[in-house]
Design a protein around this motif. Sequence first.
Motif, PDB file in Angstrom:
ATOM      1  N   PRO A   1      83.802  35.629 -17.344  1.00  0.00           N
ATOM      2  CA  PRO A   1      84.821  36.492 -17.952  1.00  0.00           C
ATOM      3  C   PRO A   1      85.690  37.214 -16.917  1.00  0.00           C
ATOM      4  O   PRO A   1      86.880  37.430 -17.157  1.00  0.00           O
ATOM      5  CB  PRO A   1      83.996  37.497 -18.768  1.00  0.00           C
ATOM      6  CG  PRO A   1      82.719  36.800 -19.048  1.00  0.00           C
ATOM      7  CD  PRO A   1      82.454  35.980 -17.827  1.00  0.00           C
ATOM      8  N   MET A   2      85.077  37.589 -15.771  1.00  0.00           N
ATOM      9  CA  MET A   2      85.874  38.204 -14.725  1.00  0.00           C
ATOM     10  C   MET A   2      86.932  37.230 -14.219  1.00  0.00           C
ATOM     11  O   MET A   2      88.096  37.603 -13.991  1.00  0.00           O
ATOM     12  CB  MET A   2      84.984  38.662 -13.565  1.00  0.00           C
ATOM     13  CG  MET A   2      85.739  39.432 -12.492  1.00  0.00           C
ATOM     14  SD  MET A   2      84.878  39.517 -10.906  1.00  0.00           S
ATOM     15  CE  MET A   2      85.116  37.832 -10.299  1.00  0.00           C
TER      16      MET A   2
ATOM     17  N   SER B   1      79.973  31.346 -20.336  1.00  0.00           N
ATOM     18  CA  SER B   1      79.288  32.611 -20.580  1.00  0.00           C
ATOM     19  C   SER B   1      78.292  32.503 -21.728  1.00  0.00           C
ATOM     20  O   SER B   1      77.247  33.155 -21.710  1.00  0.00           O
ATOM     21  CB  SER B   1      80.314  33.714 -20.883  1.00  0.00           C
ATOM     22  OG  SER B   1      81.009  34.060 -19.705  1.00  0.00           O
ATOM     23  N   ALA B   2      78.621  31.679 -22.743  1.00  0.00           N
ATOM     24  CA  ALA B   2      77.671  31.486 -23.853  1.00  0.00           C
ATOM     25  C   ALA B   2      76.370  30.893 -23.333  1.00  0.00           C
ATOM     26  O   ALA B   2      75.275  31.295 -23.745  1.00  0.00           O
ATOM     27  CB  ALA B   2      78.288  30.572 -24.912  1.00  0.00           C
ATOM     28  N   ASN B   3      76.491  29.933 -22.402  1.00  0.00           N
ATOM     29  CA  ASN B   3      75.303  29.324 -21.818  1.00  0.00           C
ATOM     30  C   ASN B   3      74.514  30.346 -20.998  1.00  0.00           C
ATOM     31  O   ASN B   3      73.285  30.429 -21.099  1.00  0.00           O
ATOM     32  CB  ASN B   3      75.708  28.134 -20.960  1.00  0.00           C
ATOM     33  CG  ASN B   3      74.525  27.424 -20.330  1.00  0.00           C
ATOM     34  OD1 ASN B   3      74.251  27.595 -19.152  1.00  0.00           O
ATOM     35  ND2 ASN B   3      73.817  26.623 -21.120  1.00  0.00           N
ATOM     36  N   TYR B   4      75.216  31.145 -20.217  1.00  0.00           N
ATOM     37  CA  TYR B   4      74.547  32.125 -19.378  1.00  0.00           C
ATOM     38  C   TYR B   4      73.931  33.246 -20.219  1.00  0.00           C
ATOM     39  O   TYR B   4      72.883  33.801 -19.866  1.00  0.00           O
ATOM     40  CB  TYR B   4      75.522  32.704 -18.350  1.00  0.00           C
ATOM     41  CG  TYR B   4      76.201  31.646 -17.511  1.00  0.00           C
ATOM     42  CD1 TYR B   4      75.550  30.442 -17.209  1.00  0.00           C
ATOM     43  CD2 TYR B   4      77.501  31.807 -17.041  1.00  0.00           C
ATOM     44  CE1 TYR B   4      76.170  29.458 -16.462  1.00  0.00           C
ATOM     45  CE2 TYR B   4      78.126  30.829 -16.293  1.00  0.00           C
ATOM     46  CZ  TYR B   4      77.459  29.657 -16.004  1.00  0.00           C
ATOM     47  OH  TYR B   4      78.083  28.684 -15.275  1.00  0.00           O
ATOM     48  N   PHE B   5      74.590  33.581 -21.339  1.00  0.00           N
ATOM     49  CA  PHE B   5      74.008  34.579 -22.238  1.00  0.00           C
ATOM     50  C   PHE B   5      72.724  34.039 -22.871  1.00  0.00           C
ATOM     51  O   PHE B   5      71.724  34.756 -23.008  1.00  0.00           O
ATOM     52  CB  PHE B   5      75.013  34.964 -23.328  1.00  0.00           C
ATOM     53  CG  PHE B   5      74.503  36.012 -24.273  1.00  0.00           C
ATOM     54  CD1 PHE B   5      74.142  37.266 -23.810  1.00  0.00           C
ATOM     55  CD2 PHE B   5      74.377  35.754 -25.627  1.00  0.00           C
ATOM     56  CE1 PHE B   5      73.666  38.245 -24.678  1.00  0.00           C
ATOM     57  CE2 PHE B   5      73.898  36.713 -26.504  1.00  0.00           C
ATOM     58  CZ  PHE B   5      73.550  37.964 -26.022  1.00  0.00           C
ATOM     59  N   GLY B   6      72.737  32.754 -23.224  1.00  0.00           N
ATOM     60  CA  GLY B   6      71.515  32.129 -23.733  1.00  0.00           C
ATOM     61  C   GLY B   6      70.404  32.155 -22.697  1.00  0.00           C
ATOM     62  O   GLY B   6      69.235  32.382 -23.024  1.00  0.00           O
TER      63      GLY B   6
END
Length: 416
Positions: free
Chosen positions: A365-366, A55-60
Amino acid sequence: MSAPPTEPGRWAIAVAGLLALATAMGIGRFAFTPLLPMMLSDGVVDLPTASWLASANYFGYLVGALLCTFQPWIWKRLPFLPQVAGPRWVRIGLVATAVLTLGMALQVPAAWPLLRFAAGVASALVFVYTSGWCLSQLARRNAPMMGGVIYAGPGAGIALSGLFASGMVALQWRASAGWLIFGVLAALLTAFVWRTFQEPGGQGAGGAPVPTTALRTDAPAGRNQILLLAAAYGLAGFGYIITATFLPVIAREAMPGSVWIDFFWPIFGLGVITGALLATRIPATGDYRYLLAACYFVQALGIAASVFIPTLAGFAIGSLLLGIPFTAITFFAMQEVRRLRPAAAATYMGLLTAVYGIGQIAGPPMVAMLLRNSRSVGEGFTLSLEIAAATLLAGALMYLWMVSAYPVAGRRASAQ
């Protein structure tokens, strides 16, 4: 007095775009997937932690896409900022991808979320500006459908990283060695395309005039049409990301001990390459939204195959069906943006990429929540995949509704 640099030909542009996306997407983003089982085996992460790293990568990726979307607005209001053209953004993103991938080889887990976040930002910059600049340059050369070659890049990177990871698993290497190898490979590919990404004759990143013989454009579309396109595109981000993040782990859970498990990810990459190249054979006529709906349906079938046929054949077919439409969806959607907003294509490509990023962020996260509240890992993954398939079907229906609600006025002229 030195001669002016020769402008690259259409094949040089297409191949440079392919390799740039292979680096930023296939390595900078998706090398995490085949390396995840190695990281789990090394004991450096667990599944919930892996979900948050993803998720950190996708948020970036989302932040990078938003930067691309608002870059003209920011630069207009802050005139002291230096003007940076599209190809230079590509170079910056590629260098960052190589450095950040090498950084993951360091045994500093506390830094990994930041490194994965920054790699997501870099991959979005490379994706948006490679797409805008390469598609524009190919259109100037009356070869718009060669853009499909560019979008074979992520598949090439995925297949290559998957095969490398399979070999490293067989040799019982640690994940840190894999990150090191992929970082060096990203640096080599960056060096190879460096000279192609320059500004020939002062052309912009994505706003060069497009010959009318290359792509017919409507009058600028209304806000609702753009927002609906972005929303439907975002559903694709959510729909594919669960399988694209956890495929090797899901396969290991369903088929423990199988020697074929590590080949499902390269099969997905080969499917991506195949779909992107097939997209180049489709004439630039008709309505791309029909093609987008068909792509979503095929991906939903691929996910269903993994759920209902959790065997060697089911996972192989599912990986292929998930991969074939993967970057074809991107190619068709970006061409649709160029049809609807030809004068500001890069900005709206950034918008679609940002919404796609939101979909990707929601997926891992889901999965972590469902795994925590399920009786078994297999049950949690099954429910996650069923939700993903349903989301893709909803996206397909959205495109079909848009065809009826917003018909294309006339037909695109065929590329000469």
